[in-house]
Design a protein around this motif. Structure first.
Motif, mmCIF file in Angstrom:
data_model
loop_
_atom_site.group_PDB
_atom_site.id
_atom_site.type_symbol
_atom_site.label_atom_id
_atom_site.label_comp_id
_atom_site.label_asym_id
_atom_site.label_seq_id
_atom_site.Cartn_x
_atom_site.Cartn_y
_atom_site.Cartn_z
ATOM 1 N N UNK A 331 0.838 -1.196 0.000
ATOM 2 C CA UNK A 331 0.000 0.000 0.000
ATOM 3 C C UNK A 331 0.871 1.245 0.000
ATOM 4 N N UNK A 332 0.251 2.349 -0.308
ATOM 5 C CA UNK A 332 0.893 3.660 -0.294
ATOM 6 C C UNK A 332 0.226 4.500 0.784
ATOM 7 N N UNK A 333 1.027 4.990 1.695
ATOM 8 C CA UNK A 333 0.523 5.897 2.730
ATOM 9 C C UNK A 333 0.898 7.302 2.271
ATOM 10 N N UNK A 334 -0.088 8.036 1.782
ATOM 11 C CA UNK A 334 0.186 9.299 1.106
ATOM 12 C C UNK A 334 -0.536 10.458 1.776
ATOM 13 N N UNK A 335 0.194 11.542 1.972
ATOM 14 C CA UNK A 335 -0.430 12.767 2.497
ATOM 15 C C UNK A 335 -1.306 13.373 1.416
ATOM 16 N N UNK A 336 -2.590 13.469 1.695
ATOM 17 C CA UNK A 336 -3.555 13.915 0.685
ATOM 18 C C UNK A 336 -4.297 15.184 1.067
#
Length: 442
Positions: A331-336
């Motif tokens: 998974x990608x943990x991305x600041x959105x």
């Protein structure tokens, strides 16, 4: 549907063969193709000429981690091991020492030690540096590697070497690993005051707070004079649980909003009618380890004048991370997005300033131990609307009300000065006629 990341090599190679007119790529600038070509050139040269043979998976993961680390401290790629670890922590059950750590210039730095864990019981404190594990230098690797080494089979010992700012020499602590089953919510009663200690915002935190209120009222046989919500050293967690906890104490109004890249990309969350506490006085305790979801709760109650926020300035993490599955195992943990309090302020960098700054006088190291916050992290998001002195003002200016030493407090039987001060504040508020009436349920 996302494809597995290990197919990235084929994807990057194929980009050069796709006509510019292809939908979705037509707007890509020529410079982007040049950069991708350069990436592939480096990739191929490393594969062919590096001193040791390196597999493609290792190279691609390193490239992905490098790309994400250039953004902000909270965006990251989660491989199968990291993904399972994050799920376990969100569920509040994992193996290890109970530490939340970060990497600073190659060194492992403690953000917080979760309550009732081996690290907490051994006295590990925020701001400590862990330099060695079992005598082996822990420096220069990745954060994931450091965390993996600290974890292990429950029941096995591990010796950690700590450098604590303010102390002349490093010192060793021997801890025993155990299954960390974080209790997100604990409660107790002191006098006529209910104390709700929220350690994390995992999937059952909201229900735990509601259960705590029921338990406190049942223990007393009536509504308490008020509540102390202890959010100190709470590193945050799930947004929906922060909203649910805030809603327990609010009966109307906005709790938090999150705003993405575009101006119209705004989501707002509101309280539902009904205050589970009947409007009883509330004190919220925060410190430099109170972050993210903990700050959302503290800020919502502060902005609505529902609680007195007490303690020290909080961590200052005002960004939202979204977990984007890339495959069944990664998974990608991305600041959105950034989140904003009901009054429209961002706590990013600056944190939440308490209504009343109360130092932890019962901690003998409180003056010498530095506070570690979001603003200290490299590449942290900038708070575009911050006031110049928001993150520069000293937390612990001398105050004539707070002159006792830790030794004097120990003689008085006070082990936690901040909590003691909060309980006494609620007790004083309880003498007000309106509060007495509310406590009787009228």
């Amino acid at each position: 549907m996302f494809r597995p990341l290990l197919r990235a090599t084929a994807l990057v190679s194929a980009l050069a063969l796709v006509p510019l007119a292809t939908s979705g790529l037509a707007a890509v600038e020529n410079d982007t193709y040049k950069e991708l070509d350069e990436f592939m050139n480096v990739f191929e040269r490393v594969r062919a000429e590096y001193v040791d043979k390196v597999d493609d998976k290792t190279l691609i993961k390193g490239a992905i981690n490098g790309m994400l680390s250039s953004l902000d401290p909270h965006s990251s790629f989660l491989d199968a091991t990291d993904f399972q670890s994050m799920k376990a922590q969100t569920d509040g059950n994992y193996g290890g020492l109970g530490l939340t750590v970060s990497m600073e210039d190659g060194a492992v730095k403690v953000i917080t030690a979760s309550e009732d864990t081996p690290a907490y019981r051994a006295g590990v404190k925020p701001g400590d540096y862990i330099t060695h594990l079992n005598g082996q230098l822990l420096f220069g690797g990745t954060l994931d590697e450091a965390v993996e080494q600290m974890r292990g089979k429950p029941g096995t010992p591990v010796k950690i070497t700590i450098v604590r700012p303010g102390r002349d020499k490093p010192f060793d602590l021997t801890l025993t690993r155990e299954v960390i089953e974080l209790k997100p919510v604990k409660w107790e009663v002191k006098g006529d005051v209910g104390i709700i200690n929220i350690n994390s915002f995992s999937k059952n935190t909201g229900a735990g707070v509601r259960g705590a209120i029921v338990g406190i009222q049942k223990t007393l046989g009536h509504r308490p004079t008020g509540y102390v919500i202890d959010l100190r050293s709470n590193p945050g967690g799930l947004l929906d649980q922060a909203i649910e906890v805030s809603d327990v104490f609010l009966d109307h109004g906005e709790i938090v909003s999150q705003r993405g890249r575009e101006k119209n990309d705004i989501e707002r969350y509101y309280a539902k009618p009904g205050d589970d506490t009947g409007g009883a006085p509330v004190v919220v305790l925060v410190d430099a380890g109170s972050a993210s979801a903990a700050e959302i709760v503290a800020a919502a109650l502060q902005d609505h004048h529902r609680a007195i926020v007490m303690g020290e300035r909080s961590f200052g993490k005002g960004s939202v991370q979204t977990l984007l599955p890339l495959s069944t195992e990664t998974a990608l943990r991305l600041t959105t997005a950034r989140y904003y309090t009901p009054s429209g302020r961002s706590v990013q960098e600056g944190g939440i300033e308490p209504d009343l700054t109360v130092p932890q006088l019962s901690d003998p190291d409180y003056k010498t131990r530095p506070r570690f916050r979001e603003a200290d992290l490299r590449r942290h998001l900038v708070n575009q609307a911050k006031v110049d002195n928001a993150v520069l003002e000293e937390d612990l200016k001398d105050d004539p009300r707070f002159k006792l030493t830790s030794e004097q407090l120990e003689k008085q039987g006070v082990k936690d000065f901040q909590l003691d001060y909060a309980v006494k504040t609620i007790a004083r508020l309880g003498k007000l006629p309106a509060v007495q009436t509310a406590a009787r349920g009228k």
